[in-house]
Scaffold this motif. Structure first.
Motif, PDB file in Angstrom:
ATOM      1  N   GLY A  34       0.635  -1.122   0.006  1.00 13.72           N
ATOM      2  CA  GLY A  34       0.108   0.094   0.175  1.00 13.72           C
ATOM      3  C   GLY A  34       0.871   1.190  -0.044  1.00 13.72           C
ATOM      4  N   ALA A  48      -3.971   4.140   0.652  1.00 19.55           N
ATOM      5  CA  ALA A  48      -4.644   2.835   0.238  1.00 19.55           C
ATOM      6  C   ALA A  48      -3.796   1.854   0.518  1.00 19.55           C
ATOM      7  CB  ALA A  48      -4.892   3.054  -1.484  1.00 19.55           C
ATOM      8  N   ILE A  50      -3.709  -2.692  -0.490  1.00 21.13           N
ATOM      9  CA  ILE A  50      -4.331  -3.935  -1.334  1.00 21.13           C
ATOM     10  C   ILE A  50      -3.559  -5.091  -0.786  1.00 21.13           C
ATOM     11  CG2 ILE A  50      -2.810  -3.311  -3.217  1.00 21.13           C
ATOM     12  CD1 ILE A  50      -4.999  -4.585  -5.245  1.00 21.13           C
ATOM     13  N   THR A  56      -9.192  -4.226  -1.371  1.00 19.53           N
ATOM     14  CA  THR A  56      -8.506  -2.829  -1.105  1.00 19.53           C
ATOM     15  C   THR A  56      -9.252  -2.221   0.169  1.00 19.53           C
ATOM     16  OG1 THR A  56     -10.171  -2.050  -2.943  1.00 19.53           O
ATOM     17  CG2 THR A  56      -8.009  -3.078  -3.787  1.00 19.53           C
ATOM     18  N   TYR A  69      -3.872  -0.707  -7.327  1.00 14.02           N
ATOM     19  CA  TYR A  69      -3.809  -1.995  -8.210  1.00 14.02           C
ATOM     20  C   TYR A  69      -2.456  -2.752  -7.928  1.00 14.02           C
ATOM     21  CZ  TYR A  69      -2.615   0.497 -12.165  1.00 14.02           C
ATOM     22  OH  TYR A  69      -1.875   1.053 -13.333  1.00 14.02           O
TER      23      TYR A  69
END
Length: 114
Positions: A34, A48, A50, A56, A69
Protein backbone atom coordinates in the motif's frame (compact mmCIF):
# COMPACT_ATOMS: atom_id res chain seq x y z
CA UNK A 1 12.47 -6.99 1.33
CA UNK A 2 13.43 -3.89 -0.65
CA UNK A 3 10.93 -1.45 -2.05
CA UNK A 4 11.63 0.84 -5.00
CA UNK A 5 9.06 3.57 -5.52
CA UNK A 6 8.75 5.96 -8.43
CA UNK A 7 6.33 8.30 -10.14
CA UNK A 8 6.13 11.38 -7.96
CA UNK A 9 6.44 14.90 -9.23
CA UNK A 10 4.79 18.26 -9.70
CA UNK A 11 1.29 18.40 -11.14
CA UNK A 12 -1.39 21.05 -11.43
CA UNK A 13 -4.67 20.73 -9.55
CA UNK A 14 -6.98 18.39 -11.40
CA UNK A 15 -4.07 16.52 -12.92
CA UNK A 16 -3.02 12.90 -12.62
CA UNK A 17 -0.02 10.91 -11.52
CA UNK A 18 0.72 7.23 -11.16
CA UNK A 19 2.98 5.92 -8.44
CA UNK A 20 4.55 2.52 -8.65
CA UNK A 21 6.44 0.42 -6.13
CA UNK A 22 8.32 -2.77 -6.86
CA UNK A 23 9.17 -5.21 -4.09
CA UNK A 24 12.18 -7.47 -4.28
CA UNK A 25 13.97 -9.88 -2.00
CA UNK A 26 12.24 -12.43 0.22
CA UNK A 27 8.71 -12.05 -1.11
CA UNK A 28 6.00 -14.13 0.51
CA UNK A 29 2.89 -14.80 -1.54
CA UNK A 30 0.53 -13.62 1.19
CA UNK A 31 1.15 -9.95 1.79
CA UNK A 32 -0.34 -6.50 1.85
CA UNK A 33 1.03 -3.59 -0.15
CA UNK A 34 0.00 0.00 0.00
CA UNK A 35 0.75 3.68 0.18
CA UNK A 36 0.98 6.07 3.08
CA UNK A 37 1.60 9.79 2.87
CA UNK A 38 2.98 12.46 5.13
CA UNK A 39 2.31 16.12 4.57
CA UNK A 40 4.49 18.80 6.20
CA UNK A 41 3.68 19.09 9.89
CA UNK A 42 1.31 16.13 9.82
CA UNK A 43 1.45 12.50 10.81
CA UNK A 44 1.89 9.77 8.26
CA UNK A 45 -1.47 8.41 7.18
CA UNK A 46 -2.72 5.46 5.19
CA UNK A 47 -3.88 6.33 1.69
CA UNK A 48 -4.64 2.94 0.18
CA UNK A 49 -3.73 -0.69 0.54
CA UNK A 50 -4.32 -3.89 -1.36
CA UNK A 51 -3.96 -7.45 -0.17
CA UNK A 52 -2.53 -10.26 -2.23
CA UNK A 53 -6.11 -11.53 -2.71
CA UNK A 54 -7.10 -8.18 -4.23
CA UNK A 55 -9.05 -6.71 -1.32
CA UNK A 56 -8.53 -2.96 -1.16
CA UNK A 57 -8.82 -0.18 1.37
CA UNK A 58 -8.99 3.49 0.42
CA UNK A 59 -9.12 6.41 2.82
CA UNK A 60 -12.32 8.45 2.41
CA UNK A 61 -10.53 11.56 1.18
CA UNK A 62 -9.27 9.78 -1.96
CA UNK A 63 -12.24 7.56 -2.80
CA UNK A 64 -13.44 8.19 -6.32
CA UNK A 65 -10.13 9.81 -7.28
CA UNK A 66 -7.41 7.27 -6.49
CA UNK A 67 -7.20 3.64 -7.52
CA UNK A 68 -4.81 1.04 -6.13
CA UNK A 69 -3.96 -2.12 -8.01
CA UNK A 70 -1.17 -4.62 -8.18
CA UNK A 71 0.66 -6.97 -10.49
CA UNK A 72 1.53 -10.02 -8.42
CA UNK A 73 3.78 -11.46 -11.13
CA UNK A 74 5.94 -8.33 -10.86
CA UNK A 75 5.47 -7.82 -7.10
CA UNK A 76 4.48 -4.28 -7.93
CA UNK A 77 1.76 -2.04 -6.56
CA UNK A 78 0.41 1.03 -8.33
CA UNK A 79 -1.49 4.08 -7.16
CA UNK A 80 -3.34 5.90 -9.90
CA UNK A 81 -4.13 9.39 -8.66
CA UNK A 82 -6.65 11.47 -10.60
CA UNK A 83 -8.28 14.82 -9.89
CA UNK A 84 -5.40 15.75 -7.64
CA UNK A 85 -5.89 18.51 -5.11
CA UNK A 86 -3.37 20.72 -3.33
CA UNK A 87 -4.16 18.88 -0.11
CA UNK A 88 -2.79 15.70 -1.71
CA UNK A 89 0.67 17.24 -1.57
CA UNK A 90 2.86 14.98 0.55
CA UNK A 91 5.67 12.50 0.53
CA UNK A 92 4.17 9.17 -0.44
CA UNK A 93 5.66 6.03 1.06
CA UNK A 94 5.27 2.53 -0.27
CA UNK A 95 4.48 -0.04 2.41
CA UNK A 96 4.74 -3.81 2.43
CA UNK A 97 3.56 -6.10 5.20
CA UNK A 98 3.94 -9.83 5.50
CA UNK A 99 4.27 -12.30 8.36
CA UNK A 100 3.87 -9.46 10.83
CA UNK A 101 6.80 -7.48 9.43
CA UNK A 102 6.59 -3.99 7.93
CA UNK A 103 8.83 -2.60 5.22
CA UNK A 104 8.97 0.92 3.80
CA UNK A 105 10.12 2.47 0.58
CA UNK A 106 12.20 5.63 0.41
CA UNK A 107 9.31 8.00 -0.25
CA UNK A 108 8.41 9.96 -3.34
CA UNK A 109 7.27 13.58 -3.31
CA UNK A 110 3.97 14.55 -4.87
CA UNK A 111 3.35 18.27 -5.20
CA UNK A 112 0.00 19.56 -6.43
CA UNK A 113 0.26 23.23 -7.25
CA UNK A 114 -0.52 25.72 -9.95
Amino acid sequence: VQLQASGGGLVQPGGSLRLSCAASGSIFSINNMGWYRQAPGKQRELVASIASNGNTILVDSVKGRFTIYRDNAKNTVYLQMNSLKPEDTAVYYCHYRTLGNDYWGQGTLVTVSS
